[in-house]
Scaffold this motif. Sequence first.
Motif, short mmCIF file in Angstrom:
data_model
loop_
_atom_site.label_atom_id
_atom_site.label_comp_id
_atom_site.label_asym_id
_atom_site.label_seq_id
_atom_site.Cartn_x
_atom_site.Cartn_y
_atom_site.Cartn_z
N ASN A 248 0.83 -1.20 0.00
CA ASN A 248 0.00 0.00 0.00
C ASN A 248 0.86 1.26 0.00
OD1 ASN A 248 -2.34 -1.53 0.01
ND2 ASN A 248 -2.53 -1.48 2.24
N HIS A 249 2.05 1.15 0.57
CA HIS A 249 2.94 2.30 0.65
C HIS A 249 4.06 2.23 -0.39
CE1 HIS A 249 0.93 3.49 4.29
NE2 HIS A 249 1.12 2.29 4.81
N LEU A 250 3.95 1.32 -1.33
CA LEU A 250 5.00 1.10 -2.32
C LEU A 250 5.39 2.36 -3.10
CD1 LEU A 250 6.93 -1.02 -3.51
CD2 LEU A 250 5.18 -1.49 -5.23
N PRO A 251 4.43 3.13 -3.63
CA PRO A 251 4.83 4.31 -4.41
C PRO A 251 5.71 5.27 -3.62
CG PRO A 251 2.49 3.89 -4.67
CD PRO A 251 2.98 2.95 -3.62
N LEU A 252 5.32 5.56 -2.39
CA LEU A 252 6.11 6.46 -1.55
C LEU A 252 7.47 5.84 -1.24
CD1 LEU A 252 6.29 9.07 0.06
CD2 LEU A 252 5.21 7.90 1.97
N GLN A 253 7.47 4.54 -0.92
CA GLN A 253 8.73 3.85 -0.64
C GLN A 253 9.64 3.85 -1.87
OE1 GLN A 253 7.29 0.02 0.57
NE2 GLN A 253 6.98 0.63 2.69
N GLN A 254 9.06 3.62 -3.04
CA GLN A 254 9.85 3.62 -4.27
C GLN A 254 10.47 4.98 -4.52
OE1 GLN A 254 7.10 2.20 -7.30
NE2 GLN A 254 8.41 0.45 -7.64
N ARG A 255 9.68 6.02 -4.37
CA ARG A 255 10.21 7.37 -4.62
C ARG A 255 11.33 7.70 -3.65
NH1 ARG A 255 5.57 11.46 -5.07
NH2 ARG A 255 7.31 12.83 -5.50
N LYS A 256 11.17 7.33 -2.39
CA LYS A 256 12.24 7.57 -1.41
C LYS A 256 13.47 6.74 -1.73
CE LYS A 256 9.44 8.97 2.55
NZ LYS A 256 8.98 8.62 3.90
N GLU B 214 12.16 3.82 -23.22
CA GLU B 214 11.22 4.52 -22.33
C GLU B 214 9.79 3.98 -22.39
OE1 GLU B 214 11.47 8.82 -22.13
OE2 GLU B 214 13.51 8.73 -22.92
N GLN B 215 9.41 3.37 -23.51
CA GLN B 215 8.04 2.87 -23.64
C GLN B 215 7.71 1.78 -22.61
OE1 GLN B 215 10.47 2.57 -25.86
NE2 GLN B 215 10.44 0.59 -26.87
N VAL B 216 8.73 1.12 -22.04
CA VAL B 216 8.45 0.08 -21.03
C VAL B 216 7.89 0.67 -19.74
CG1 VAL B 216 10.24 -1.47 -21.94
CG2 VAL B 216 10.77 -0.02 -19.98
N LEU B 217 8.06 1.97 -19.55
CA LEU B 217 7.56 2.63 -18.35
C LEU B 217 6.28 3.42 -18.61
CD1 LEU B 217 10.93 3.92 -16.86
CD2 LEU B 217 9.58 1.96 -16.09
N ALA C 175 8.20 -3.94 -14.98
CA ALA C 175 9.33 -3.35 -15.71
C ALA C 175 10.35 -2.77 -14.73
CB ALA C 175 8.84 -2.28 -16.68
N ILE C 176 9.86 -2.09 -13.70
CA ILE C 176 10.77 -1.49 -12.71
C ILE C 176 11.54 -2.58 -11.98
CG2 ILE C 176 10.85 -0.17 -10.55
CD1 ILE C 176 8.46 1.48 -11.66
N GLU C 177 10.84 -3.65 -11.61
CA GLU C 177 11.52 -4.77 -10.96
C GLU C 177 12.63 -5.32 -11.86
OE1 GLU C 177 10.63 -9.37 -9.59
OE2 GLU C 177 8.94 -8.06 -10.03
N GLU C 178 12.34 -5.48 -13.13
CA GLU C 178 13.32 -5.99 -14.11
C GLU C 178 14.52 -5.04 -14.22
OE1 GLU C 178 14.46 -8.80 -17.15
OE2 GLU C 178 12.64 -8.88 -15.94
N ILE C 179 14.24 -3.74 -14.26
CA ILE C 179 15.30 -2.74 -14.36
C ILE C 179 16.21 -2.81 -13.14
CG2 ILE C 179 15.78 -0.25 -14.34
CD1 ILE C 179 13.11 0.02 -16.01
N PHE C 180 15.62 -2.86 -11.95
CA PHE C 180 16.43 -2.95 -10.73
C PHE C 180 17.30 -4.20 -10.72
CE2 PHE C 180 13.29 -0.18 -8.11
CZ PHE C 180 13.95 0.97 -8.51
N GLN C 181 16.76 -5.31 -11.22
CA GLN C 181 17.56 -6.53 -11.27
C GLN C 181 18.78 -6.36 -12.18
OE1 GLN C 181 14.69 -9.55 -12.33
NE2 GLN C 181 14.02 -9.80 -10.22
N HIS C 182 18.57 -5.73 -13.33
CA HIS C 182 19.68 -5.50 -14.26
C HIS C 182 20.72 -4.55 -13.66
CE1 HIS C 182 18.45 -7.67 -17.86
NE2 HIS C 182 17.20 -7.22 -17.68
N LEU D 258 14.14 8.38 -14.88
CA LEU D 258 12.98 8.00 -15.70
C LEU D 258 12.00 7.14 -14.89
CD1 LEU D 258 14.78 7.24 -19.08
CD2 LEU D 258 13.21 9.14 -18.61
N ILE D 259 12.53 6.27 -14.06
CA ILE D 259 11.67 5.45 -13.20
C ILE D 259 10.92 6.34 -12.22
CG2 ILE D 259 11.64 3.72 -11.35
CD1 ILE D 259 14.00 2.36 -12.78
N ASP D 260 11.62 7.29 -11.63
CA ASP D 260 10.99 8.22 -10.69
C ASP D 260 9.86 8.98 -11.37
OD1 ASP D 260 10.80 9.54 -8.12
OD2 ASP D 260 11.66 11.31 -9.11
N LYS D 261 10.09 9.44 -12.57
CA LYS D 261 9.08 10.16 -13.35
C LYS D 261 7.87 9.25 -13.62
CE LYS D 261 8.69 12.59 -17.77
NZ LYS D 261 9.42 12.94 -19.00
N ALA D 262 8.13 7.98 -13.96
CA ALA D 262 7.04 7.04 -14.23
C ALA D 262 6.24 6.75 -12.98
CB ALA D 262 7.62 5.74 -14.80
#
Length: 184
Positions: free
Chosen positions: A25-33, A64-67, A78-85, A174-178
Amino acid sequence: MNTFGLVQIGLILLCTTTMSSLNCNHLPLQQRKAIENSLQLLDKMGKKFPHRCLREKMSFRFPEQVLKPKQKETVKMAIEEIFQHIFYIFSKNLTLAAWDGAALEQFQNGLYHQIEQLEACVTKKQTQYFWIKEINRLKLKKYFQKIDCFLKDKKHNLCSWEISRAEIRRCLQLIDKAVRKLYN
């Protein structure tokens, strides 16, 4: 197994599911931080971009289209995949990078934590999102392979790492913007 053991397992699963959903439930805020923290750590890891590395600069062309899909689940995948890479790239052959080791370790730990959170929160609706996820996965794999090949071609020298660090900074922005668009 006795009834008491089954009840214990049930309670553990319930608690784990409840904890995951609360975190989700708090993922967006956690992700941005976490992204903001990762950007700060990227800056802290190295010094100012070396001027002599400008002539080696390369365009990796982030897909960029993946986001930009409409479904939140697809973007999360897509974000999970990006972080793994990113984690993979920043976990190997860093000897010539000459970065702050503590900042690098914090950066890696933060990425790992984000990957775990996203894995726990992303629903695995494989049938509905399979093709989109697969197409995005292949685009991201190609993008990160370019970075990986660039590092290998340059024998992981200082400039190749600094250029890669700058590219990962752009990627995180770009992830932050998405994430901001997705939850606003």
